[in-house]
Design a protein around this motif. Structure first.
Motif, PDB file in Angstrom:
ATOM      1  N   ASN A  53       0.879  -1.174   0.210  1.00 33.07           N
ATOM      2  CA  ASN A  53      -0.003   0.112  -0.096  1.00 33.07           C
ATOM      3  C   ASN A  53       0.778   1.139   0.017  1.00 33.07           C
ATOM      4  O   ASN A  53       1.846   1.139   0.684  1.00 33.07           O
ATOM      5  CB  ASN A  53      -0.898  -0.036   1.370  1.00 33.07           C
ATOM      6  CG  ASN A  53      -1.855  -1.190   1.276  1.00 33.07           C
ATOM      7  OD1 ASN A  53      -2.345  -1.516   0.556  1.00 33.07           O
ATOM      8  ND2 ASN A  53      -1.739  -1.920   2.309  1.00 33.07           N
TER       9      ASN A  53
ATOM     10  N   ASP B 209      -9.329  -1.034  -3.113  1.00 34.65           N
ATOM     11  CA  ASP B 209      -7.925  -0.821  -3.765  1.00 34.65           C
ATOM     12  C   ASP B 209      -7.357   0.679  -3.815  1.00 34.65           C
ATOM     13  O   ASP B 209      -6.177   0.915  -4.040  1.00 34.65           O
ATOM     14  CB  ASP B 209      -8.218  -1.426  -5.173  1.00 34.65           C
ATOM     15  CG  ASP B 209      -9.090  -0.694  -6.188  1.00 34.65           C
ATOM     16  OD1 ASP B 209      -9.613   0.587  -5.751  1.00 34.65           O
ATOM     17  OD2 ASP B 209      -9.479  -1.063  -7.344  1.00 34.65           O
ATOM     18  N   SER B 210      -8.143   1.630  -3.459  1.00 35.73           N
ATOM     19  CA  SER B 210      -7.804   2.863  -3.152  1.00 35.73           C
ATOM     20  C   SER B 210      -8.954   3.693  -2.501  1.00 35.73           C
ATOM     21  O   SER B 210     -10.224   3.417  -2.467  1.00 35.73           O
ATOM     22  CB  SER B 210      -7.635   3.728  -4.458  1.00 35.73           C
ATOM     23  OG  SER B 210      -8.725   4.004  -5.321  1.00 35.73           O
TER      24      SER B 210
ATOM     25  N   TYR C  65      -4.316  10.253   0.318  1.00 40.02           N
ATOM     26  CA  TYR C  65      -4.961   9.095  -0.771  1.00 40.02           C
ATOM     27  C   TYR C  65      -4.086   7.688  -0.342  1.00 40.02           C
ATOM     28  O   TYR C  65      -2.948   7.685   0.118  1.00 40.02           O
ATOM     29  CB  TYR C  65      -4.114   9.528  -2.006  1.00 40.02           C
ATOM     30  CG  TYR C  65      -4.493  10.932  -2.621  1.00 40.02           C
ATOM     31  CD1 TYR C  65      -5.499  11.115  -3.478  1.00 40.02           C
ATOM     32  CD2 TYR C  65      -4.029  12.049  -1.960  1.00 40.02           C
ATOM     33  CE1 TYR C  65      -5.972  11.959  -3.942  1.00 40.02           C
ATOM     34  CE2 TYR C  65      -4.430  13.365  -2.702  1.00 40.02           C
ATOM     35  CZ  TYR C  65      -5.412  13.078  -3.574  1.00 40.02           C
ATOM     36  OH  TYR C  65      -5.591  14.696  -3.975  1.00 40.02           O
TER      37      TYR C  65
ATOM     38  N   THR D 188      -3.523   3.753  -1.725  1.00 36.58           N
ATOM     39  CA  THR D 188      -3.763   3.059  -2.917  1.00 36.58           C
ATOM     40  C   THR D 188      -3.010   2.096  -2.973  1.00 36.58           C
ATOM     41  O   THR D 188      -1.772   1.973  -2.555  1.00 36.58           O
ATOM     42  CB  THR D 188      -3.340   4.008  -4.230  1.00 36.58           C
ATOM     43  OG1 THR D 188      -3.957   5.239  -4.058  1.00 36.58           O
ATOM     44  CG2 THR D 188      -3.494   3.217  -5.554  1.00 36.58           C
TER      45      THR D 188
ATOM     46  N   ILE E 178      -3.719   6.534  -9.285  1.00 38.72           N
ATOM     47  CA  ILE E 178      -3.613   6.851  -7.926  1.00 38.72           C
ATOM     48  C   ILE E 178      -5.332   6.501  -7.329  1.00 38.72           C
ATOM     49  O   ILE E 178      -5.247   6.122  -6.154  1.00 38.72           O
ATOM     50  CB  ILE E 178      -3.409   8.260  -7.428  1.00 38.72           C
ATOM     51  CG1 ILE E 178      -1.924   8.431  -8.077  1.00 38.72           C
ATOM     52  CG2 ILE E 178      -3.550   8.670  -6.079  1.00 38.72           C
ATOM     53  CD1 ILE E 178      -1.420   9.969  -7.705  1.00 38.72           C
ATOM     54  N   ILE E 179      -6.256   7.146  -8.160  1.00 38.39           N
ATOM     55  CA  ILE E 179      -7.706   7.000  -7.736  1.00 38.39           C
ATOM     56  C   ILE E 179      -8.328   6.296  -8.977  1.00 38.39           C
ATOM     57  O   ILE E 179      -8.288   6.255  -9.796  1.00 38.39           O
ATOM     58  CB  ILE E 179      -8.472   8.498  -7.821  1.00 38.39           C
ATOM     59  CG1 ILE E 179      -7.648   9.391  -6.669  1.00 38.39           C
ATOM     60  CG2 ILE E 179      -9.834   8.208  -7.346  1.00 38.39           C
ATOM     61  CD1 ILE E 179      -8.178  10.430  -6.665  1.00 38.39           C
ATOM     62  N   SER E 180      -8.666   4.863  -8.416  1.00 38.45           N
ATOM     63  CA  SER E 180      -9.179   3.771  -9.077  1.00 38.45           C
ATOM     64  C   SER E 180     -10.755   4.219  -9.491  1.00 38.45           C
ATOM     65  O   SER E 180     -11.417   5.159  -8.723  1.00 38.45           O
ATOM     66  CB  SER E 180      -9.117   2.598  -8.624  1.00 38.45           C
ATOM     67  OG  SER E 180     -10.173   2.379  -7.425  1.00 38.45           O
TER      68      SER E 180
ATOM     69  N   ALA F 196     -12.553   3.732  -6.210  1.00 34.03           N
ATOM     70  CA  ALA F 196     -12.002   4.257  -5.059  1.00 34.03           C
ATOM     71  C   ALA F 196     -12.947   4.857  -4.186  1.00 34.03           C
ATOM     72  O   ALA F 196     -14.085   5.389  -4.595  1.00 34.03           O
ATOM     73  CB  ALA F 196     -11.105   5.440  -5.737  1.00 34.03           C
TER      74      ALA F 196
END
Length: 222
Positions: A99, A128-129, A173, A175, A185-187, A190
């Motif tokens: 992570n 996952d994020s 953040y 991720t 970074i942002i799925s 998210a």
């Protein structure tokens, strides 16, 4: 498997020269994010600063972070943050990083328990994020043909009746490293972790932002 914090802090800021090592309170701006990460050692195994600046490198080491030397090719004004994160992971290949927690030096003020609470959700929900957001209470619109066109309200509508809208506040953040390696970074899935705190309105980019952040910082010390 490790959870690491990465703080991107390049040199060459134009609007605030040497922004990341400008004094904020009694410490360099960068130091606040390093110390926040180190105070959350129950979550974070190691703290890294990614930089192309020797002065920033010295500051990072002084406050206990490890340093990843960022190449000039990915240190420009237009380079996305994920480039620094991906390069950091490539430099740490073999360190079993699962992570990545991105902490921006320009967000020096964070609620004390925020990271622990956010990481708990991240783990419990098997995400996952995750990234932090804050509700907006302003009336937005655009100007077209010299006319103001409301975006999130009707003229005359009360602010308290607005449909909830949120902004990405930049505080935290979290991720999966596997996503960072794919420049994400942002799925799509998210989790937006809501933070309604005055610190969420601090993101230092201009001298005015710095002045406002200093005011809030000094006020919390009173």
């Amino acid at each position: 498997m490790k959870t690491i914090a990465i703080i991107p802090a390049r040199g060459g800021s134009k609007r605030i020269p040497d922004k990341n090592i400008q004094l904020f309170g009694t410490l360099p701006l960068l130091a606040h994010s390093i110390l926040y990460a180190k105070q959350n050692s129950t979550v974070i195994d190691e703290v890294y600063v990614s930089t192309d600046s020797e002065e920033i490198k010295k500051t990072a080491l002084q406050f206990g972070a490890k340093v990843i030397d960022r190449p000039a090719a990915i240190s420009g004004d237009l380079e996305p943050t994920v480039s620094a994160l991906r390069h950091a992971l490539e430099s740490l290949e073999g360190n079993n990083v699962e992570n990545v927690i991105l902490l921006q030096a320009t967000n020096p003020l964070r609620p004390q328990n925020l990271l622990v609470e956010a990481f708990e959700v991240y783990q419990q929900e098997n995400l996952d994020s995750l990234f932090t957001v804050t509700r907006n209470h302003q009336k937005f619109g655009k100007i077209a043909g010299n006319k103001f066109i409301p975006f999130n309200y009707a003229i005359g509508q009360r602010s308290q009746d607005l449909e909830p809208l949120f902004f990405e506040n930049g505080l935290i953040y979290i991720t999966k490293a596997s996503l960072i390696r794919n420049d994400i970074i942002i799925s799509e899935n998210a989790f937006p972790f809501e933070v309604n705190h005055i610190f969420a309105k601090v993101d230092i980019d201009t001298p005015e932002d710095l002045e406002y952040a200093e005011y809030l910082f000094q006020k919390q010390l009173q």
